[in-house]
Design a protein around this motif. Structure first.
Motif, PDB file in Angstrom:
ATOM      1  N   UNK A  70       2.326   6.126  -6.209  1.00 39.16           N
ATOM      2  CA  UNK A  70       1.771   5.103  -7.091  1.00 39.16           C
ATOM      3  C   UNK A  70       1.290   3.913  -6.263  1.00 39.16           C
ATOM      4  N   UNK A  71       0.087   3.422  -6.568  1.00 40.52           N
ATOM      5  CA  UNK A  71      -0.488   2.303  -5.822  1.00 40.52           C
ATOM      6  C   UNK A  71      -0.069   0.978  -6.451  1.00 40.52           C
ATOM      7  N   UNK A  72       0.728   0.212  -5.730  1.00 36.80           N
ATOM      8  CA  UNK A  72       1.183  -1.081  -6.220  1.00 36.80           C
ATOM      9  C   UNK A  72       0.268  -2.224  -5.788  1.00 36.80           C
ATOM     10  N   UNK A  73      -0.616  -1.966  -4.841  1.00 40.05           N
ATOM     11  CA  UNK A  73      -1.547  -2.996  -4.373  1.00 40.05           C
ATOM     12  C   UNK A  73      -2.961  -2.525  -4.643  1.00 40.05           C
ATOM     13  N   UNK A  74      -3.698  -3.279  -5.472  1.00 40.10           N
ATOM     14  CA  UNK A  74      -5.048  -2.900  -5.862  1.00 40.10           C
ATOM     15  C   UNK A  74      -5.959  -4.122  -5.758  1.00 40.10           C
ATOM     16  N   UNK A  75      -6.823  -4.146  -4.754  1.00 38.13           N
ATOM     17  CA  UNK A  75      -7.694  -5.297  -4.511  1.00 38.13           C
ATOM     18  C   UNK A  75      -8.716  -5.503  -5.623  1.00 38.13           C
TER      19      UNK A  75
END
Length: 224
Positions: A188-193
């Motif tokens: 799961x991606x917790x950092x999304x620019x």
């Protein structure tokens, strides 16, 4: 509620001095209230377990002025629309990624399977975002598996590592040094620019961890 000077351009609003569900509700209610009002000259609002840090423009407010405005603005009895969400995070709890599962088992007297079940059975509240963008401090971990940070932090924790420190749990959004106990890993991606908040999770959200197999983890793009 107590407001104190934090620096020349910031104040801290204290609601208590311990991790507590009722105190967290006050913090959340005040945070939502301030976000809704959207005061001019307020630069940043950063909630934590027991307090909220307010950074403001010193050419707009002095301490007494911002203190009075905050006291007039925040009404802990008001019900603010709550847009919080429940986020389910798939986690592979294998020992090759759960770097501390074995040592946690030895320290707690619980089997690895029991530790995984205890950790994944609970739904956690997001109390604060910090340390790294997307690093959410989640609580509270069951006391039976609440272990202190490692005496010697690791130089690098792999991205997506799911970790425990005392009664907190979290996911490392990117590779970084760290001293938390690692129990698993997620894709799961917790950092999304692309997101304004830089993360799909926000203070007030709830998180549920869902155990998956190694095969599922790899299919999701997970890396061992």
């Amino acid at each position: 509620m107590e407001i104190k000077v934090a620096s020349v351009d910031s104040v801290i609003i204290y609601f208590g001095d311990k991790i507590d569900k009722d105190i967290a509700k006050k913090v959340k209610n005040a945070y939502l209230c301030l976000k809704k009002v959207n005061l001019d000259g307020v630069i940043e609002i950063v909630p934590s377990y027991t307090s909220i840090l307010i950074t403001y423009d010193i050419f707009t407010y002095d301490y007494e002025t911002i203190k009075n405005i905050l006291e007039d603005t925040i009404n802990l009895d008001n019900k603010i629309e709550d847009n919080s969400k429940l986020i389910t995070i798939d986690v592979y709890y294998g020992v090759e990624v759960g770097l501390d599962l074995q040592s946690m088992s030895e320290k707690t007297g619980l089997s690895i399977e029991q530790i995984i079940k205890i950790h994944s059975d609970k739904t956690y509240d997001v109390y604060a975002i910090g340390f790294l963008p997307g690093f959410g401090y989640l609580a509270s971990v069951d006391e039976s598996i609440a272990l202190p940070r490692l005496s010697t932090p690791r130089k690098s924790i792999p991205k997506g590592s799911v970790a425990i420190a005392n009664t907190q749990t979290a996911v490392y959004p990117q590779a970084s040094p760290g001293g938390w106990n690692i129990v698993g890993r997620t894709a799961f991606e917790f950092f999304d620019k692309s997101l304004q908040t830089l993360s799909p999770i926000s203070v007030g959200d709830r998180v549920k961890f869902n155990p998956i197999s190694k095969e599922q983890f790899l299919k999701q793009g997970g890396v061992l």
